[in-house]
Design an enzyme around this catalytic site. Structure first.
Site, short mmCIF file in Angstrom:
data_model
loop_
_atom_site.label_atom_id
_atom_site.label_comp_id
_atom_site.label_asym_id
_atom_site.label_seq_id
_atom_site.Cartn_x
_atom_site.Cartn_y
_atom_site.Cartn_z
N ASP A 8 39.38 41.56 41.08
CA ASP A 8 40.67 41.14 41.21
C ASP A 8 41.29 42.14 41.67
O ASP A 8 41.75 43.11 40.84
CB ASP A 8 41.36 40.19 40.12
N ASP A 101 41.63 38.36 47.74
CA ASP A 101 41.87 39.58 46.96
C ASP A 101 40.92 39.33 45.85
O ASP A 101 41.31 40.45 44.81
CB ASP A 101 42.95 40.01 46.77
N GLU A 102 39.96 38.57 45.67
CA GLU A 102 39.20 38.21 44.47
C GLU A 102 38.10 37.51 44.65
O GLU A 102 38.09 36.60 45.56
CB GLU A 102 40.22 37.48 43.25
#
Length: 386
Positions: A8, A101-102
């Site tokens: 993350d 983003d993860e």
């Protein structure tokens, strides 16, 4: 036994902005509207004042009057995200994207090649920091559930590994709110039963939990013992490209809205060219001052990545809504039905010049990449923004 990694990015949008605005490091800052719109991401300095993603900019400004607000640059965030996922795919082909983003990574098969799980996690963190200049947190565990909890525990900019024998000692002291699916309502129900920690939940019979919560009770009982059978499923990320613009103040000026549609269409087209994709379905959505949303879509005869074609379609869709001088807060454009540039066929038209707008825009892209976003701009977009 599987080895699952959850990676993350820490305050993703804000971290990208700090990469190119180092003078803001250590100061409270958020990415989003100055005094309206929403906060997309906030630095940890701003979070200390209670500012968090999804909060209205108005409320964030009340909580932290001295914070710096930075307008989002979605093209850059998309490019950084693509770079991050390219790193993931050098580690393992089993990557399950969750957002820009993860992602979950199943690294079970990478251990022989890259070493123990913690070393793989540190390799990912080092590569992201070196190649993209942003921090990330890594959680490692035998299941997706444990890996996700571990990455939360690793924030900011850390790594936590929970081996199979460490699952119960790691999991049971946590409050029940940490379990997936436990929101405010479920947490209140559990606390009325006297269940405050995961250990309390684990040592309550499944039948009792099912009577109180239905099928959710059985699922929570399994999670309380670290049982999570869901595999990491490698899949393509979302096959569409979009962008939106929130106005500084509500407007009913149709000409202004159409100009902003050009600004948004230009960003979408540029992002598509960078990704080497073409798209056929153009969608326009508008948000009114009272937060109602409406949208329209149109599928083109052939795929495109040309700004003018996307903008012309967007304007046609907007006009087709036949809105009676509405007060608008936001407009957005999204292009779907994407195909890779190398696999797309575009029907040539009689009378087309040898070099058209696509070539001009690619030349502009190259200049912008070398000299910055102000190197080449459309005259219509160079005026003072409202």
């Amino acid at each position: 036994m599987s080895i699952v990694m959850h990676v993350d990015m820490d305050a993703f949008y804000a971290s990208v902005e700090l990469r190119r605005r180092p003078e803001l490091r250590g100061r409270p800052m958020w990415v989003g509207g100055e005094n309206r719109g929403v906060v997309l991401s906030a630095t940890y300095e701003a979070r200390a004042f209670g500012v968090e993603g999804g909060m209205s900019s108005t409320r964030a400004r009340r909580l932290c009057p001295d914070a710096v607000a930075v307008r989002p640059d979605h093209d850059t965030y998309q490019a950084v995200s693509e770079g991050v996922f390219a790193i993931f795919e050098t580690i393992t082909p089993r990557v399950e994207p969750l957002s820009l983003d993860e992602a979950f990574l199943d690294v079970t098969g990478a251990v022989r090649r890259l070493g123990p799980p913690a070393e793989i996690g540190e390799l990912v963190r080092a590569m992201v920091a070196d190649e993209q200049g942003i921090p990330c947190s890594v959680g490692i565990g035998p299941t997706k559930f444990i890996a996700k909890l571990a990455s939360n525990a690793a924030k900011p900019n850390g790594l936590v590994e929970v081996p199979p024998e460490g699952v119960i000692p790691f999991l049971h002291p946590l409050p029940v709110e940490k379990i997936w699916g436990v929101g405010e309502v479920t947490a209140a129900s559990l606390r009325r039963l006297g269940l405050a920690t995961v250990a309390d939940l684990a040592h309550t019979s499944r039948a009792t939990l099912q009577r109180a919560l239905g099928n959710t009770g059985a699922q929570l009982h399994d999670l309380a013992w670290g049982v999570d059978a869901r595999p990491v499923i490698a899949r393509d990320r979302e096959r569409s490209v979009g962008c939106q613009e929130t106005f500084d103040r509500d407007t009913d000026d149709a000409r202004f809205v159409e100009t902003e549609l050009l600004r948004v269409a230009s960003r979408v087209a540029s992002r598509m060219r960078r990704a080497r994709v073409l798209g056929r379905t153009v969608t326009v959505h508008v948000r009114f001052a009272d937060f109602r949303v409406t949208q329209r879509s149109l599928t083109l005869p052939s795929p495109t990545d040309v700004t003018d074609e996307i903008h012309a379609t967007a304007v046609s869709l907007f006009r087709g809504m036949r809105l009676e001088r509405p007060r608008l807060r936001r407009v957005g454009v999204r292009v779907g039905g994407l195909v890779d540039l190398e696999q797309a066929y575009q029907q040539p038209m009689l009378g087309d010049p040898e070099h058209g707008w696509r070539d001009a825009e690619r030349a502009a892209d190259a200049a912008i990449e070398k000299f910055g976003p102000a190197a080449v701009q459309r005259a219509t977009l160079t005026g003072r923004r409202r």
